[in-house]
Motif scaffolding. Structure first.
Motif, PDB file in Angstrom:
ATOM      1  N   SER A 224       0.935  -1.279   0.003  1.00 38.40           N
ATOM      2  CA  SER A 224       0.051   0.194  -0.018  1.00 38.40           C
ATOM      3  C   SER A 224       0.569   1.291   0.084  1.00 38.40           C
ATOM      4  O   SER A 224       0.587   2.351  -0.722  1.00 38.40           O
ATOM      5  CB  SER A 224      -1.030  -0.147   1.291  1.00 38.40           C
ATOM      6  N   THR A 225       2.100   1.249   0.852  1.00 40.51           N
ATOM      7  CA  THR A 225       2.669   2.369   0.880  1.00 40.51           C
ATOM      8  C   THR A 225       3.552   2.504  -0.656  1.00 40.51           C
ATOM      9  O   THR A 225       3.398   3.738  -1.066  1.00 40.51           O
ATOM     10  CB  THR A 225       4.052   2.043   1.842  1.00 40.51           C
ATOM     11  N   GLU A 226       3.994   1.397  -1.262  1.00 40.28           N
ATOM     12  CA  GLU A 226       4.364   1.649  -2.525  1.00 40.28           C
ATOM     13  C   GLU A 226       3.570   2.069  -3.701  1.00 40.28           C
ATOM     14  O   GLU A 226       3.838   2.956  -4.548  1.00 40.28           O
ATOM     15  CB  GLU A 226       4.899   0.129  -3.121  1.00 40.28           C
ATOM     16  N   VAL A 227       2.268   1.706  -3.184  1.00 41.53           N
ATOM     17  CA  VAL A 227       1.413   2.189  -4.305  1.00 41.53           C
ATOM     18  C   VAL A 227       1.209   3.864  -4.183  1.00 41.53           C
ATOM     19  O   VAL A 227       1.039   4.671  -4.991  1.00 41.53           O
ATOM     20  CB  VAL A 227      -0.044   1.384  -4.208  1.00 41.53           C
ATOM     21  N   HIS A 228       0.975   4.133  -2.908  1.00 43.05           N
ATOM     22  CA  HIS A 228       0.935   5.698  -2.477  1.00 43.05           C
ATOM     23  C   HIS A 228       1.977   6.328  -3.131  1.00 43.05           C
ATOM     24  O   HIS A 228       1.621   7.657  -3.527  1.00 43.05           O
ATOM     25  CB  HIS A 228       0.749   5.847  -0.993  1.00 43.05           C
ATOM     26  N   VAL A 229       3.165   5.913  -3.023  1.00 37.58           N
ATOM     27  CA  VAL A 229       4.473   6.794  -3.436  1.00 37.58           C
ATOM     28  C   VAL A 229       4.369   6.985  -4.997  1.00 37.58           C
ATOM     29  O   VAL A 229       4.707   7.938  -5.578  1.00 37.58           O
ATOM     30  CB  VAL A 229       5.645   6.079  -3.050  1.00 37.58           C
ATOM     31  N   LYS A 230       4.073   5.751  -5.800  1.00 33.98           N
ATOM     32  CA  LYS A 230       3.861   5.820  -7.142  1.00 33.98           C
ATOM     33  C   LYS A 230       3.001   6.788  -7.483  1.00 33.98           C
ATOM     34  O   LYS A 230       3.113   7.681  -8.699  1.00 33.98           O
ATOM     35  CB  LYS A 230       3.844   4.415  -7.687  1.00 33.98           C
ATOM     36  N   ALA A 231       1.810   6.705  -6.963  1.00 27.79           N
ATOM     37  CA  ALA A 231       0.705   7.724  -7.529  1.00 27.79           C
ATOM     38  C   ALA A 231       1.241   9.059  -7.188  1.00 27.79           C
ATOM     39  O   ALA A 231       0.883  10.206  -7.829  1.00 27.79           O
ATOM     40  CB  ALA A 231      -0.480   7.291  -6.690  1.00 27.79           C
ATOM     41  N   MET A 232       1.614   9.416  -5.996  1.00 29.45           N
ATOM     42  CA  MET A 232       2.241  10.704  -5.693  1.00 29.45           C
ATOM     43  C   MET A 232       3.327  11.157  -6.493  1.00 29.45           C
ATOM     44  O   MET A 232       3.395  12.333  -6.857  1.00 29.45           O
ATOM     45  CB  MET A 232       2.492  10.647  -4.296  1.00 29.45           C
ATOM     46  N   LYS A 233       3.985  10.455  -7.037  1.00 31.39           N
ATOM     47  CA  LYS A 233       4.919  10.762  -8.124  1.00 31.39           C
ATOM     48  C   LYS A 233       4.344  10.985  -9.445  1.00 31.39           C
ATOM     49  O   LYS A 233       4.733  12.059  -9.858  1.00 31.39           O
ATOM     50  CB  LYS A 233       6.213   9.636  -8.221  1.00 31.39           C
ATOM     51  N   ALA A 234       3.645  10.330  -9.832  1.00 32.47           N
ATOM     52  CA  ALA A 234       2.793  10.672 -10.991  1.00 32.47           C
ATOM     53  C   ALA A 234       2.125  11.896 -11.087  1.00 32.47           C
ATOM     54  O   ALA A 234       2.206  12.902 -11.981  1.00 32.47           O
ATOM     55  CB  ALA A 234       1.694   9.515 -11.480  1.00 32.47           C
ATOM     56  N   MET A 235       1.419  12.372  -9.783  1.00 33.41           N
ATOM     57  CA  MET A 235       0.689  13.372  -9.507  1.00 33.41           C
ATOM     58  C   MET A 235       1.666  14.738  -9.473  1.00 33.41           C
ATOM     59  O   MET A 235       1.393  15.725  -9.938  1.00 33.41           O
ATOM     60  CB  MET A 235      -0.022  13.446  -8.229  1.00 33.41           C
ATOM     61  N   MET A 236       2.851  14.400  -8.711  1.00 32.93           N
ATOM     62  CA  MET A 236       3.669  15.673  -8.591  1.00 32.93           C
ATOM     63  C   MET A 236       4.128  15.830  -9.779  1.00 32.93           C
ATOM     64  O   MET A 236       4.439  17.197 -10.033  1.00 32.93           O
ATOM     65  CB  MET A 236       4.728  15.024  -7.626  1.00 32.93           C
ATOM     66  N   SER A 237       4.589  15.006 -10.649  1.00 36.18           N
ATOM     67  CA  SER A 237       5.238  15.255 -11.976  1.00 36.18           C
ATOM     68  C   SER A 237       4.296  16.064 -12.898  1.00 36.18           C
ATOM     69  O   SER A 237       4.645  17.050 -13.535  1.00 36.18           O
ATOM     70  CB  SER A 237       5.478  13.988 -12.571  1.00 36.18           C
ATOM     71  N   PHE A 238       2.656  15.806 -12.787  1.00 38.70           N
ATOM     72  CA  PHE A 238       1.797  16.650 -13.554  1.00 38.70           C
ATOM     73  C   PHE A 238       1.893  18.075 -12.854  1.00 38.70           C
ATOM     74  O   PHE A 238       1.818  19.016 -13.673  1.00 38.70           O
ATOM     75  CB  PHE A 238       0.504  15.642 -13.414  1.00 38.70           C
ATOM     76  N   LEU A 239       2.053  18.050 -11.664  1.00 37.73           N
ATOM     77  CA  LEU A 239       1.782  19.580 -11.093  1.00 37.73           C
ATOM     78  C   LEU A 239       2.812  20.633 -11.519  1.00 37.73           C
ATOM     79  O   LEU A 239       2.680  21.569 -11.997  1.00 37.73           O
ATOM     80  CB  LEU A 239       1.569  19.425  -9.670  1.00 37.73           C
ATOM     81  N   LEU A 240       4.089  19.838 -11.505  1.00 40.86           N
ATOM     82  CA  LEU A 240       5.275  20.575 -11.732  1.00 40.86           C
ATOM     83  C   LEU A 240       5.179  20.865 -13.171  1.00 40.86           C
ATOM     84  O   LEU A 240       5.549  22.059 -13.586  1.00 40.86           O
ATOM     85  CB  LEU A 240       6.448  19.973 -11.467  1.00 40.86           C
ATOM     86  N   LEU A 241       4.751  19.933 -14.141  1.00 41.04           N
ATOM     87  CA  LEU A 241       4.829  20.176 -15.504  1.00 41.04           C
ATOM     88  C   LEU A 241       3.713  21.034 -15.905  1.00 41.04           C
ATOM     89  O   LEU A 241       4.063  21.743 -16.845  1.00 41.04           O
ATOM     90  CB  LEU A 241       4.817  18.732 -16.175  1.00 41.04           C
ATOM     91  N   PHE A 242       2.581  20.917 -15.300  1.00 36.75           N
ATOM     92  CA  PHE A 242       1.711  21.790 -15.541  1.00 36.75           C
ATOM     93  C   PHE A 242       1.986  23.365 -15.407  1.00 36.75           C
ATOM     94  O   PHE A 242       1.619  24.277 -16.127  1.00 36.75           O
ATOM     95  CB  PHE A 242       0.482  21.330 -14.732  1.00 36.75           C
ATOM     96  N   LEU A 243       2.693  23.582 -14.382  1.00 33.74           N
ATOM     97  CA  LEU A 243       3.237  25.058 -13.950  1.00 33.74           C
ATOM     98  C   LEU A 243       3.871  25.429 -15.080  1.00 33.74           C
ATOM     99  O   LEU A 243       3.932  26.532 -15.403  1.00 33.74           O
ATOM    100  CB  LEU A 243       3.722  24.936 -12.475  1.00 33.74           C
ATOM    101  N   VAL A 244       4.896  24.589 -15.492  1.00 30.87           N
ATOM    102  CA  VAL A 244       5.807  25.155 -16.512  1.00 30.87           C
ATOM    103  C   VAL A 244       4.962  25.170 -17.808  1.00 30.87           C
ATOM    104  O   VAL A 244       5.320  26.138 -18.441  1.00 30.87           O
ATOM    105  CB  VAL A 244       7.023  23.919 -16.981  1.00 30.87           C
ATOM    106  N   HIS A 245       4.102  24.663 -18.120  1.00 35.44           N
ATOM    107  CA  HIS A 245       3.177  24.266 -19.439  1.00 35.44           C
ATOM    108  C   HIS A 245       2.490  25.784 -19.441  1.00 35.44           C
ATOM    109  O   HIS A 245       2.553  26.194 -20.401  1.00 35.44           O
ATOM    110  CB  HIS A 245       2.582  23.099 -19.506  1.00 35.44           C
ATOM    111  N   TYR A 246       1.708  26.023 -18.345  1.00 35.74           N
ATOM    112  CA  TYR A 246       0.917  27.092 -18.307  1.00 35.74           C
ATOM    113  C   TYR A 246       1.351  28.351 -18.345  1.00 35.74           C
ATOM    114  O   TYR A 246       1.300  29.327 -19.042  1.00 35.74           O
ATOM    115  CB  TYR A 246       0.238  27.128 -16.783  1.00 35.74           C
ATOM    116  N   PHE A 247       2.752  28.351 -17.647  1.00 39.66           N
ATOM    117  CA  PHE A 247       3.712  29.476 -17.795  1.00 39.66           C
ATOM    118  C   PHE A 247       4.064  29.755 -19.099  1.00 39.66           C
ATOM    119  O   PHE A 247       4.154  30.866 -19.638  1.00 39.66           O
ATOM    120  CB  PHE A 247       4.983  29.649 -16.850  1.00 39.66           C
ATOM    121  N   SER A 248       4.643  29.025 -19.851  1.00 41.34           N
ATOM    122  CA  SER A 248       4.907  28.935 -21.204  1.00 41.34           C
ATOM    123  C   SER A 248       3.762  29.390 -22.236  1.00 41.34           C
ATOM    124  O   SER A 248       3.943  30.127 -23.257  1.00 41.34           O
ATOM    125  CB  SER A 248       5.796  27.673 -21.873  1.00 41.34           C
TER     126      SER A 248
END
Length: 309
Positions: A224-248
């Motif tokens: 369960s912890t591993e699944v949490h971490v993988k999902a958080m990585k995916a969501m964090m990458s989206f948030l960071l890339l979204f900020l860069v994407h929206y700024f661009s």
């Protein structure tokens, strides 16, 4: 004769476009084959497939718009063609954002573990919740089409005359333009907030799960912890890339109001391309079925290469 800088940007565009089409196409292919074999598809695989389709559409529309704008800049394109490209670009962008938000919300309700009645009620109606997100994206796109004409009229009748009459009004015009575009593109910001809330609640769920494990004397990671971490990585990458994407995206919009900003615009397009091109590779690495399929493909390629040599 294209300059060295133009050639460099062209090479980067080709690499990003190829990687994006390959990564998103791989996701579509794997999920489609699995769908045909099992005669059914999981909701998360369906959302991933829709996201990959939206990103391929976004990449094609973006590369077409860039080609028309920069490689045929001496040709006076019809106004209708410019409008069609703009509508397709914004539409594919909204489609991509809504699918990514649906994926983040689905990750949250699939993995998080809360006993609150509201959470359980919404979890049982996850299909309807995803449908609401999709409908909001469609309605917001219709709103964009209506407000876009109003924005164009203000540009012609207010902003351009104001900048010609006085250079002191430049910052005022710039602030007005930014405010208008923020209002028009408010829904992507809402999508970002929804994903951010899902991410924070997933962190809270992981913290609660970890605390329960420590209370029972368990200090190692479980599934369960591993699944949490993988999902958080995916969501964090989206948030960071979204900020860069929206700024661009905002930079690209602003370059239309200022002359001699071609290099800035192309640089912004390069960064915009990075989001739909790079993120699928991360999803493949963090999704067990996609990762396994990619390993099998690489092994077969290696076997074929070794056999030929």
């Amino acid at each position: 004769m294209p300059s060295v800088l133009d050639t460099l940007f062209l090479i980067i565009f080709i690499i990003e476009f190829t990687v994006g089409i390959g990564g998103n196409g791989f996701i579509i292919l794997v999920n489609s084959i699995d769908w045909m074999k099992k005669r059914k598809i999981l909701l998360i695989d369906f959302v991933l497939t829709c996201l990959a389709i939206s990103r391929i559409l976004f990449l094609w529309v973006t590369i077409s718009s860039i080609s028309l704008e920069f490689f045929y800049e001496k040709i006076l394109l019809p106004e209708d063609l410019n409008i069609i490209c703009d509508v397709l670009w914004i539409g594919s962008n909204y489609f991509c954002m809504s699918c990514t938000t649906c994926l983040s919300v689905l990750y949250f309700f699939k993995i998080a573990n809360f006993s609150h009645s509201v959470f359980l009620w919404m979890k049982k109606r996850i299909h309807k919740l995803l449908l609401v997100i999709t409908v909001v994206a469609v309605l917001s796109f219709c709103k964009y089409l209506i407000l876009k004409k109003t924005l164009a009229n203000r540009l012609v009748h207010e902003w351009i005359p104001m900048t010609k009459n006085s250079t002191c009004n430049l910052m005022e015009v710039l602030l007005d333009i930014l405010t208008s575009h923020i209002i028009i593109h408010m829904v992507p910001i809402i999508f970002f907030v929804v994903t951010l809330i899902s991410f924070l609640l997933l962190i809270l769920s992981l913290w609660s799960h970890t605390r329960q494990m420590k209370l029972h004397g368990i200090y190692s990671r479980d599934s369960s912890t591993e699944v949490h971490v993988k999902a958080m990585k995916a969501m964090m990458s989206f948030l960071l890339l979204f900020l860069v994407h929206y700024f661009s995206h905002a930079v690209v919009i602003l370059t239309y109001y200022f002359p001699d900003s071609t290099v800035t615009k192309i640089s912004a397009y390069v960064i915009i391309f990075f989001y739909p091109s790079g993120h699928p590779l991360l999803l493949i690495l963090w999704h067990s079925k996609l990762k396994q399929a990619s390993v099998c493909v690489l092994q077969k390629i290696k076997c074929v290469r070794d056999h030929n040599t």
